[in-house]
Motif scaffolding. Structure first.
Motif, mmCIF file in Angstrom:
data_model
loop_
_atom_site.group_PDB
_atom_site.id
_atom_site.type_symbol
_atom_site.label_atom_id
_atom_site.label_comp_id
_atom_site.label_asym_id
_atom_site.label_seq_id
_atom_site.Cartn_x
_atom_site.Cartn_y
_atom_site.Cartn_z
ATOM 1 N N LEU A 314 2.361 1.121 -6.553
ATOM 2 C CA LEU A 314 1.145 2.110 -6.791
ATOM 3 C C LEU A 314 -0.123 1.050 -6.079
ATOM 4 C CD1 LEU A 314 1.458 2.561 -10.539
ATOM 5 C CD2 LEU A 314 2.181 4.152 -8.704
ATOM 6 N N VAL A 315 -0.941 1.892 -5.601
ATOM 7 C CA VAL A 315 -2.043 1.094 -4.784
ATOM 8 C C VAL A 315 -3.129 0.966 -5.922
ATOM 9 C CG1 VAL A 315 -1.789 2.641 -2.669
ATOM 10 C CG2 VAL A 315 -3.201 3.532 -4.584
ATOM 11 N N VAL A 316 -3.913 -0.048 -5.483
ATOM 12 C CA VAL A 316 -5.035 -0.262 -6.333
ATOM 13 C C VAL A 316 -6.442 -0.157 -5.527
ATOM 14 C CG1 VAL A 316 -6.357 -2.578 -7.302
ATOM 15 C CG2 VAL A 316 -3.831 -2.403 -7.677
ATOM 16 N N TRP A 317 -7.077 0.600 -6.243
ATOM 17 C CA TRP A 317 -8.333 1.265 -5.607
ATOM 18 C C TRP A 317 -9.438 0.474 -6.392
ATOM 19 C CZ3 TRP A 317 -9.550 7.206 -4.710
ATOM 20 C CH2 TRP A 317 -10.985 7.232 -4.311
ATOM 21 N N ILE A 427 3.540 -2.582 -0.764
ATOM 22 C CA ILE A 427 4.059 -1.552 -1.528
ATOM 23 C C ILE A 427 5.254 -0.470 -0.913
ATOM 24 C CG2 ILE A 427 2.212 -1.679 -3.048
ATOM 25 C CD1 ILE A 427 1.263 0.968 -1.937
ATOM 26 N N GLY A 428 5.420 -0.458 0.265
ATOM 27 C CA GLY A 428 6.048 0.381 1.136
ATOM 28 C C GLY A 428 7.405 0.330 1.099
ATOM 29 N N SER A 429 8.168 -0.275 0.115
ATOM 30 C CA SER A 429 9.677 -0.609 0.204
ATOM 31 C C SER A 429 10.384 0.798 -0.273
ATOM 32 C CB SER A 429 10.161 -1.762 -0.676
ATOM 33 O OG SER A 429 9.745 -1.645 -1.752
ATOM 34 N N THR A 430 9.539 1.642 -0.926
ATOM 35 C CA THR A 430 10.097 2.905 -1.834
ATOM 36 C C THR A 430 9.450 3.910 -1.011
ATOM 37 O OG1 THR A 430 8.453 3.001 -3.524
ATOM 38 C CG2 THR A 430 10.604 1.821 -3.714
ATOM 39 N N THR A 431 10.209 5.405 -0.986
ATOM 40 C CA THR A 431 9.296 6.274 -0.432
ATOM 41 C C THR A 431 7.995 6.565 -0.979
ATOM 42 O OG1 THR A 431 11.459 7.446 -0.098
ATOM 43 C CG2 THR A 431 9.689 9.088 -0.013
ATOM 44 N N HIS A 432 7.669 6.776 -2.346
ATOM 45 C CA HIS A 432 6.583 6.995 -2.968
ATOM 46 C C HIS A 432 5.733 5.870 -2.539
ATOM 47 C CE1 HIS A 432 8.098 4.512 -6.147
ATOM 48 N NE2 HIS A 432 6.782 4.002 -6.585
ATOM 49 N N GLY A 433 6.099 4.488 -2.336
ATOM 50 C CA GLY A 433 5.209 3.432 -2.097
ATOM 51 C C GLY A 433 4.769 3.794 -0.787
ATOM 52 N N LYS A 434 5.397 4.206 0.339
ATOM 53 C CA LYS A 434 5.046 4.694 1.617
ATOM 54 C C LYS A 434 3.747 5.501 1.490
ATOM 55 C CE LYS A 434 9.230 3.068 4.005
ATOM 56 N NZ LYS A 434 10.316 3.729 4.517
ATOM 57 N N ARG A 435 4.222 6.714 0.674
ATOM 58 C CA ARG A 435 2.957 7.747 0.511
ATOM 59 C C ARG A 435 1.843 7.323 -0.081
ATOM 60 N NH1 ARG A 435 2.826 11.670 -4.605
ATOM 61 N NH2 ARG A 435 2.258 9.483 -5.569
ATOM 62 N N ASN A 436 1.994 6.345 -1.128
ATOM 63 C CA ASN A 436 0.587 5.748 -1.591
ATOM 64 C C ASN A 436 -0.071 4.894 -0.763
ATOM 65 O OD1 ASN A 436 1.711 7.164 -3.876
ATOM 66 N ND2 ASN A 436 2.497 5.198 -4.863
ATOM 67 N N ALA A 437 0.501 4.098 0.025
ATOM 68 C CA ALA A 437 -0.216 3.177 0.985
ATOM 69 C C ALA A 437 -0.918 4.212 2.075
ATOM 70 C CB ALA A 437 0.856 2.497 1.716
ATOM 71 N N MET A 438 -0.153 5.490 2.519
ATOM 72 C CA MET A 438 -0.900 6.388 3.327
ATOM 73 C C MET A 438 -2.145 6.880 2.606
ATOM 74 S SD MET A 438 -1.304 7.673 6.428
ATOM 75 C CE MET A 438 -0.005 6.879 7.340
ATOM 76 N N PHE A 439 -1.808 7.179 1.538
ATOM 77 C CA PHE A 439 -3.049 7.872 0.726
ATOM 78 C C PHE A 439 -4.158 6.759 0.739
ATOM 79 C CE2 PHE A 439 -5.376 7.749 -3.420
ATOM 80 C CZ PHE A 439 -5.786 9.265 -3.481
ATOM 81 N N GLY A 440 -4.065 5.499 0.322
ATOM 82 C CA GLY A 440 -5.093 4.508 0.446
ATOM 83 C C GLY A 440 -5.738 4.622 1.614
#
Length: 487
Positions: A314-317, A427-440
């Protein structure tokens, strides 16, 4: 058939949270008004983030209707009053609600036919009945009803989506806050009681909307007690069990990092991450703000908190406050170092702002430090993108130089992309982690224009000389008290 126009005002040219394209969302309160209105009404909506309600000459851009409903937060309100004036000249009844009208009703009532204080779930049908009977009152107070009342009606998102095709919506799961941070108007507007909506009702509404992207529209979805935390877990668990697939974002505090179970449920339920109020790394500043949650965590423990959140992909905003008492010219470098060393994925900020009826306003006003007091026109500066009070621990020049330093080292050049790569590695070791990093990264990319406009605002202030004016020796209007007497 009677006609109603719903308006979300916006000062033309302003950039802020509404400029973050990845989460541009509809004004949910207007969707609720449409859903709560009984009888045979035809609705239209104008969101001034998309199109204007009045042109440069103050003329309406739409045909007259029977009733105009305007919502407004403080920085929007001088624009809202101009829209209301134009509508009333054409013989339309104007009702205003929202935070500013609720907090400063004495002022707002001068510009509209009726003001609505508080929340609309139980009282709005009475407003409509009074209007239809020609008995519209000057003031209505909906109070702070229990959130079980929201079970009876879901907001009319389709009305707004049809007009503007919003990509994101919001959803209410809690309201109110028992904390009393000195700069925050939430306890004043929504009350100090933390009200929780039954999680089954939230799930039903999630299933009823085809919006995949949802913003939880509150300050702390996790809550302030063990029972609140369990309710949040029940909500996320229900999303998983019901197969409610949403890409969602919310606001909470860093203490959520201590609860591995809720972080796991959040990740599995589609969460990007969350926005948290870091505010400052200086505990003396946090004490003056009365930011008790952060003080309990301790600035020295921020890194471990962020790492535990990252472990779940998860990203920290992080949201910070700049220009608070106790901040000095070196605080910008310290914050920049903090962001980089603690792997904060997204950083947004607000300039410390004394919103009306907050403890911060009362203190700065008593110290005669506010220089934007030509109300209601000057409310447009109360948007956390302008300095409206004199600083005590640095000069205005220090502040501008410090802001430029943060911009140069966190956003300019390749810095934003380098931060994105770091998030991706973290955080990008999982598919959702990559998605979340791109969101950030997308949030940060949109925030660049906000940051640049804030720098422009500061330079305009410096050039104008307004910062050095003593408005307490002028005849400027001040915020009225609850008794209607100027303070």
């Amino acid at each position: 058939m009677r006609k109603m126009m719903l308006i979300n005002p916006h000062p033309p040219g302003r950039h802020g949270e509404e400029s973050i394209t990845v989460i541009v969302q509809m004004p949910l309160n207007l969707a609720y008004i449409a859903a709560l209105t009984p009888g045979d009404w035809e609705f239209d909506v104008i969101d001034e983030n998309m199109e204007l309600a009045i042109d440069d000459n103050g003329e309406l851009t739409f045909e007259p209707v029977d009733m105009v409903c305007i919502t407004s937060v403080t920085y929007q309100v001088s624009r809202a009053y101009k829209i209301a004036e134009a509508c009333r000249k054409k013989g339309m009844a104007v009702v205003m609600g929202g935070i500013h009208a609720s907090v400063v009703p004495e002022e707002a009532s001068k510009y509209v036919d009726a003001i609505f204080i508080g929340e609309a779930e139980t009282l709005w049908p009475q407003v409509i009945k009074d209007f239809e009977n020609g008995e519209l009152k000057k003031k209505y107070n909906g109070g702070l009803p229990g959130l079980s009342e929201m079970k009876h009606v879901f907001p009319n998102r389709e009305l707004l989506k049809k007009k503007y095709d919003y990509k994101f919506s919001s959803i209410v799961t809690t309201k109110g806050c028992p904390n009393y941070c000195d700069f925050c108007s939430v306890p004043t507007f929504q009350g100090k009681k933390y009200r929780e909506r039954p999680f089954e009702d939230v799930l039903d509404e999630m299933e009823a909307t085809d919006y995949k992207g949802l913003m939880f529209a509150e300050d702390n979805f996790y809550g302030h007690s063990k029972n609140s935390a369990n309710r949040a877990k029940a909500l996320f668990r229900g999303m998983i069990e019901r197969g409610v697939k949403k890409d969602w974002l919310g606001f909470t505090a860093l203490n959520i990092s201590k609860d591995a179970e809720v972080l796991d449920l959040m990740a599995k339920s589609g969460n990007f991450g969350f926005l948290c109020g870091i505010e400052s790394t200086n505990e003396a500043v946090l004490e003056k703000m009365n930011k008790t949650t952060n003080l309990r965590i301790g600035a020295d423990n921020y890194y471990d908190s962020v790492q535990k959140i990252h472990d779940h992909g998860l990203v920290v905003w992080g949201s910070i406050v700049l220009g608070a008492d106790g901040d000095d010219k070196d605080s910008f470098k310290r914050m920049t170092d903090f962001v980089l060393q603690n792997n904060i994925d997204v950083l947004t900020f607000g300039i410390n702002c004394p919103f009306p009826k907050t403890a911060l306003y009362d203190r700065l006003d008593s110290e005669k430090r506010i220089f934007r007091k030509n109300y209601p026109e000057d409310w447009k500066y109360y948007d956390t993108a302008h300095v409206v009070h004199r600083l005590v621990d640095m000069t205005l020049e220090n502040f501008i130089d410090g802001m430029q330093y943060m911009y140069d080292n966190l956003y300019a050049g390749d810095n934003l992309r380098l931060r994105f790569r770091k998030s991706l590695n973290t955080i990008g070791s999982t598919t959702h982690g990559k998605r979340n990093a791109m969101f950030g990264f997308r949030v940060g990319s949109d925030w660049i224009q906000v940051f640049e406009q804030v720098l422009e605002n500061l330079r305009k202030l410096y050039d104008s000389g307004d910062y050095y004016q003593d408005w307490y020796k002028s005849s400027a209007v001040t915020v009225p008290s609850d008794k209607g007497v100027a303070v």
